[in-house]
Design a protein around this motif. Sequence first.
Motif, PDB file in Angstrom:
ATOM      1  N   ALA A 143      70.470  78.275  86.311  1.00 43.62           N
ATOM      2  CA  ALA A 143      71.350  77.222  85.792  1.00 43.62           C
ATOM      3  C   ALA A 143      71.046  75.855  86.389  1.00 43.62           C
ATOM      4  O   ALA A 143      70.989  74.852  85.663  1.00 43.62           O
ATOM      5  N   PRO A 144      70.838  75.744  87.710  1.00 41.27           N
ATOM      6  CA  PRO A 144      70.531  74.419  88.265  1.00 41.27           C
ATOM      7  C   PRO A 144      69.239  73.830  87.718  1.00 41.27           C
ATOM      8  O   PRO A 144      69.138  72.627  87.510  1.00 41.27           O
ATOM      9  N   THR A 145      68.246  74.697  87.487  1.00 40.92           N
ATOM     10  CA  THR A 145      66.984  74.216  86.923  1.00 40.92           C
ATOM     11  C   THR A 145      67.211  73.659  85.525  1.00 40.92           C
ATOM     12  O   THR A 145      66.725  72.570  85.182  1.00 40.92           O
ATOM     13  N   ILE A 146      67.930  74.408  84.718  1.00 39.81           N
ATOM     14  CA  ILE A 146      68.191  73.973  83.338  1.00 39.81           C
ATOM     15  C   ILE A 146      68.976  72.660  83.338  1.00 39.81           C
ATOM     16  O   ILE A 146      68.675  71.735  82.571  1.00 39.81           O
ATOM     17  N   THR A 147      69.970  72.570  84.206  1.00 42.26           N
ATOM     18  CA  THR A 147      70.776  71.337  84.276  1.00 42.26           C
ATOM     19  C   THR A 147      69.919  70.150  84.695  1.00 42.26           C
ATOM     20  O   THR A 147      70.013  69.060  84.112  1.00 42.26           O
ATOM     21  N   ALA A 148      69.070  70.366  85.704  1.00 41.73           N
ATOM     22  CA  ALA A 148      68.217  69.269  86.177  1.00 41.73           C
ATOM     23  C   ALA A 148      67.264  68.805  85.088  1.00 41.73           C
ATOM     24  O   ALA A 148      67.060  67.602  84.879  1.00 41.73           O
ATOM     25  N   LEU A 149      66.671  69.760  84.366  1.00 38.14           N
ATOM     26  CA  LEU A 149      65.728  69.404  83.309  1.00 38.14           C
ATOM     27  C   LEU A 149      66.433  68.701  82.149  1.00 38.14           C
ATOM     28  O   LEU A 149      65.911  67.743  81.578  1.00 38.14           O
ATOM     29  N   VAL A 501      57.604  57.866  79.830  1.00 35.76           N
ATOM     30  CA  VAL A 501      56.859  58.873  79.082  1.00 35.76           C
ATOM     31  C   VAL A 501      56.232  59.874  80.046  1.00 35.76           C
ATOM     32  O   VAL A 501      56.200  61.084  79.787  1.00 35.76           O
ATOM     33  N   GLY A 502      55.753  59.373  81.184  1.00 38.67           N
ATOM     34  CA  GLY A 502      55.199  60.271  82.206  1.00 38.67           C
ATOM     35  C   GLY A 502      56.248  61.240  82.727  1.00 38.67           C
ATOM     36  O   GLY A 502      55.954  62.422  82.948  1.00 38.67           O
ATOM     37  N   ARG A 503      57.460  60.751  82.912  1.00 34.48           N
ATOM     38  CA  ARG A 503      58.532  61.645  83.352  1.00 34.48           C
ATOM     39  C   ARG A 503      58.847  62.663  82.264  1.00 34.48           C
ATOM     40  O   ARG A 503      59.132  63.830  82.558  1.00 34.48           O
ATOM     41  N   LEU A 504      58.790  62.232  81.009  1.00 38.94           N
ATOM     42  CA  LEU A 504      58.992  63.170  79.896  1.00 38.94           C
ATOM     43  C   LEU A 504      57.917  64.241  79.898  1.00 38.94           C
ATOM     44  O   LEU A 504      58.206  65.436  79.703  1.00 38.94           O
ATOM     45  N   ASP A 505      56.668  63.843  80.123  1.00 37.55           N
ATOM     46  CA  ASP A 505      55.567  64.817  80.166  1.00 37.55           C
ATOM     47  C   ASP A 505      55.847  65.901  81.211  1.00 37.55           C
ATOM     48  O   ASP A 505      55.654  67.101  80.950  1.00 37.55           O
ATOM     49  N   ARG A 506      56.297  65.462  82.377  1.00 33.78           N
ATOM     50  CA  ARG A 506      56.573  66.438  83.451  1.00 33.78           C
ATOM     51  C   ARG A 506      57.717  67.356  83.073  1.00 33.78           C
ATOM     52  O   ARG A 506      57.671  68.573  83.343  1.00 33.78           O
ATOM     53  N   SER A 507      58.740  66.801  82.434  1.00 36.03           N
ATOM     54  CA  SER A 507      59.893  67.625  82.055  1.00 36.03           C
ATOM     55  C   SER A 507      59.520  68.636  80.976  1.00 36.03           C
ATOM     56  O   SER A 507      59.922  69.801  81.043  1.00 36.03           O
ATOM     57  N   ASP A 621      59.842  77.566  87.600  1.00 31.34           N
ATOM     58  CA  ASP A 621      61.213  77.061  87.620  1.00 31.34           C
ATOM     59  C   ASP A 621      61.541  76.361  88.931  1.00 31.34           C
ATOM     60  O   ASP A 621      62.270  75.368  88.974  1.00 31.34           O
ATOM     61  N   VAL A 622      60.986  76.854  90.039  1.00 33.28           N
ATOM     62  CA  VAL A 622      61.208  76.197  91.332  1.00 33.28           C
ATOM     63  C   VAL A 622      60.463  74.864  91.371  1.00 33.28           C
ATOM     64  O   VAL A 622      61.003  73.854  91.846  1.00 33.28           O
ATOM     65  N   ARG A 623      59.218  74.861  90.886  1.00 33.57           N
ATOM     66  CA  ARG A 623      58.470  73.600  90.832  1.00 33.57           C
ATOM     67  C   ARG A 623      59.194  72.580  89.974  1.00 33.57           C
ATOM     68  O   ARG A 623      59.181  71.377  90.268  1.00 33.57           O
ATOM     69  N   ALA A 624      59.815  73.034  88.907  1.00 29.21           N
ATOM     70  CA  ALA A 624      60.531  72.112  88.011  1.00 29.21           C
ATOM     71  C   ALA A 624      61.674  71.426  88.746  1.00 29.21           C
ATOM     72  O   ALA A 624      61.888  70.218  88.592  1.00 29.21           O
ATOM     73  N   VAL A 625      62.403  72.185  89.541  1.00 25.10           N
ATOM     74  CA  VAL A 625      63.511  71.603  90.298  1.00 25.10           C
ATOM     75  C   VAL A 625      62.988  70.588  91.308  1.00 25.10           C
ATOM     76  O   VAL A 625      63.546  69.494  91.475  1.00 25.10           O
ATOM     77  N   ILE A 626      61.910  70.941  91.985  1.00 27.99           N
ATOM     78  CA  ILE A 626      61.353  70.043  93.001  1.00 27.99           C
ATOM     79  C   ILE A 626      60.846  68.756  92.363  1.00 27.99           C
ATOM     80  O   ILE A 626      61.071  67.654  92.864  1.00 27.99           O
ATOM     81  N   SER A 627      60.137  68.879  91.235  1.00 26.70           N
ATOM     82  CA  SER A 627      59.634  67.698  90.534  1.00 26.70           C
ATOM     83  C   SER A 627      60.774  66.803  90.077  1.00 26.70           C
ATOM     84  O   SER A 627      60.732  65.581  90.223  1.00 26.70           O
TER      85      SER A 627
END
Length: 727
Positions: A143-149, A501-507, A621-627
């Motif tokens: 859930a935290p990953t999904i919320t952050a993304l 746009v770069g932040r969008l690419d990462r997300s 999913d962990v990398r996504a939260v960190i990014s």
Amino acid sequence: MKISLATHEQSCRFQIQVASCLQVSQAECPIMRFSIPGDVLRHAREQAGVKQSALAKTLDTNGTFVSRLEKGGAVDPTFAVRYLQALASPVAEEVLEFYGRSWVKLDPPSFLHPDREHLWRVEETLQTLEAFEQSPQNHPILAPTITALRDDLSFVLRYLERLDHVIAWVGDIGVGKTTALAHAARLVSPDAKGQLRSVFPVGSGRITVCETVIKTAPAFGVAVEPLAEDAIRDLVQDLVQGVAGGQSAVPAEIARVLRNLSGFRAPKVMVGDDFETQDSIAIALAGGEEPATLTDKIIAAMDLPSRRETSLALSEDSEDGLQWLSRTIAKINSGQDPRFSVPRRITVLVPSDSLKAAGDLSIVDTKGVETITQRPDLRGYIDDVRTLVVLCTKFPDAPNATVQRVLRENEEAGSDAAERQRVAMLVLPRGDEPLQVSNEGEPAESRAVGCAVRRDEIRQALSGAGLPKINVSFYDAHLDRPEVVWASLRDQISLMRGVYVGRLDRSVRAVNEMVANVDLVKTRGARKSIENAFDRLIERVQVLPNVRRPAHQNLIDQLTASHQSSVAASMARRGDWQNFSVLHILGVGVRQDANLRSSDHFGRIEHALEDAEQEYADLPDVRAVISSLRDRLAKWRQDFLTQTLSIGSDAFKLTLQNQPGLWTESTGRYGTGVPGYKKDLAVIWQDFFQTAAPDDARAAVEARLAEAWLSTIVEPLRAATRAVAED
């Protein structure tokens, strides 16, 4: 509002035509959920090379109907489909495909939006997130990953969906930025000799009395925000006292307005073989008039109650539009229009094709810089994420002292403006200056070569001074086409938007990787480990180190570097002067110190994030939260530093208000005829800050900095890292 019978009948006929066309199209066209803007339809028709009359015939209507449809707002989706199908062109097919997509989370943007495909990626990714959230793969730990993304996607969406931007031109007095801006926007008109001149008053310097904003509009117009009457009275007092003391504390351009508004001018008259100034204020003072009484008379002569006009407009059909604009601005700028008071800001409305082609832009010609760059207006533009700051400089001395000062102060204040492409340099060559550049010992063979060599020299100068690399472009107002400068500025704004746009690419990448590869067992362990590691880290960084650079040191530095008339005007107003705001400068000092004190802590946090990202590289999913956390940390840092400036300004306000002796001493030192005014003033203020008087202000700064650090950095960091470990 009155509507003629003929207009009403035309409207009724138009509605009947629409209804008729819809009845025909219902049976012929597929269902489209979304209406399509009329300008998109016009774009598709023009790209197809089809005339309105030919299309009208195909649609069994008339050219007037098609014209009104294209000029209106949203067009009914059913008829829009029929319109586009009638064009039978590749662009029409693209429009149909775009609006026919499955837009569920967002309303589709205009097909003409430059980032429409990026906004579609946001839509697709939000749908992917929602589908994953509802799938058996999902687990509460994610859930935290999904919320952050989702938050990251929303953040990008809010920025990219808007197309409005501000371009603030900044430069020294007399650098030529106003002339360059006028020519770039084609706001020029022929003079008596037929030469094109700026519609804005220009000269060798000290001409523009206030900030000027340029916006596109259907018609020519001028809007004026006047100074408050109390501020005008302060200026008049400064003017009178400056004349009495023999040293002006009012800039020449403002003094000119005050004199013209009141009639207390200082004309030059022929006396013998030479000219002498006959200053009516000096004559009155010499005649025994008291300064306070003379100030009252000047204010009364201005007749401010009758100067209540704030806007004028002229139809764009007027053949004299630019000449009217030139005359009107010149009179307002010099105080010669009896309808207007002293302007604080002038907004110019123009039906400019050049500006329309450049996008939804507001162009700001800021007040010329006079030694000090720590001004609230400039800080506001630099910190605004939608503003591009264009640092203007002459060709021979680029990058001049002001450009370097702005860049250095941004670095010292922890600003991300240069890093995020919000600062650029515009070099203003004149005549054959580029041809005089030495290219390997020989004069440059062309202007282009001269500019290229000069660009390399500028970049080396910035690098040698330890300043950030920024884009450098050139524009000669008299030789280059306006499209040259607008192309450069549009490219820079694209770079600004490209950060998002770069932040969008990462997300997007993070969402796709998470959906494709979720290892819940490893994720639980990783997140618990991250929580523990950051709990230990937060213990080390939750308290800011001690003061590294006292806030008042910045004030002392600025006192010695600024023009003495600006300093004197500030002292006369107890620090409240636009060109030398004592409280703002102290606030900048607090921000500089806060940046120094927090830099090591931020370094530790970023290092910890890098270590975690490398350690858990196999867990998407962990990398996504960190990014996501890294991006949020960058924003939190700017929020914290922005708060520190306000904290410093607020904390010292009450203390300085309660120091009448300090202000009296500072004011009395000016105009004594003794050299070394600024140095003496620096000593006066240095001595004051070494007393116990500012202790309450310093204590308030420390308390509020600690609170801001906890609320903007520590607590959000703790919540973000702890939340990922909850099950």
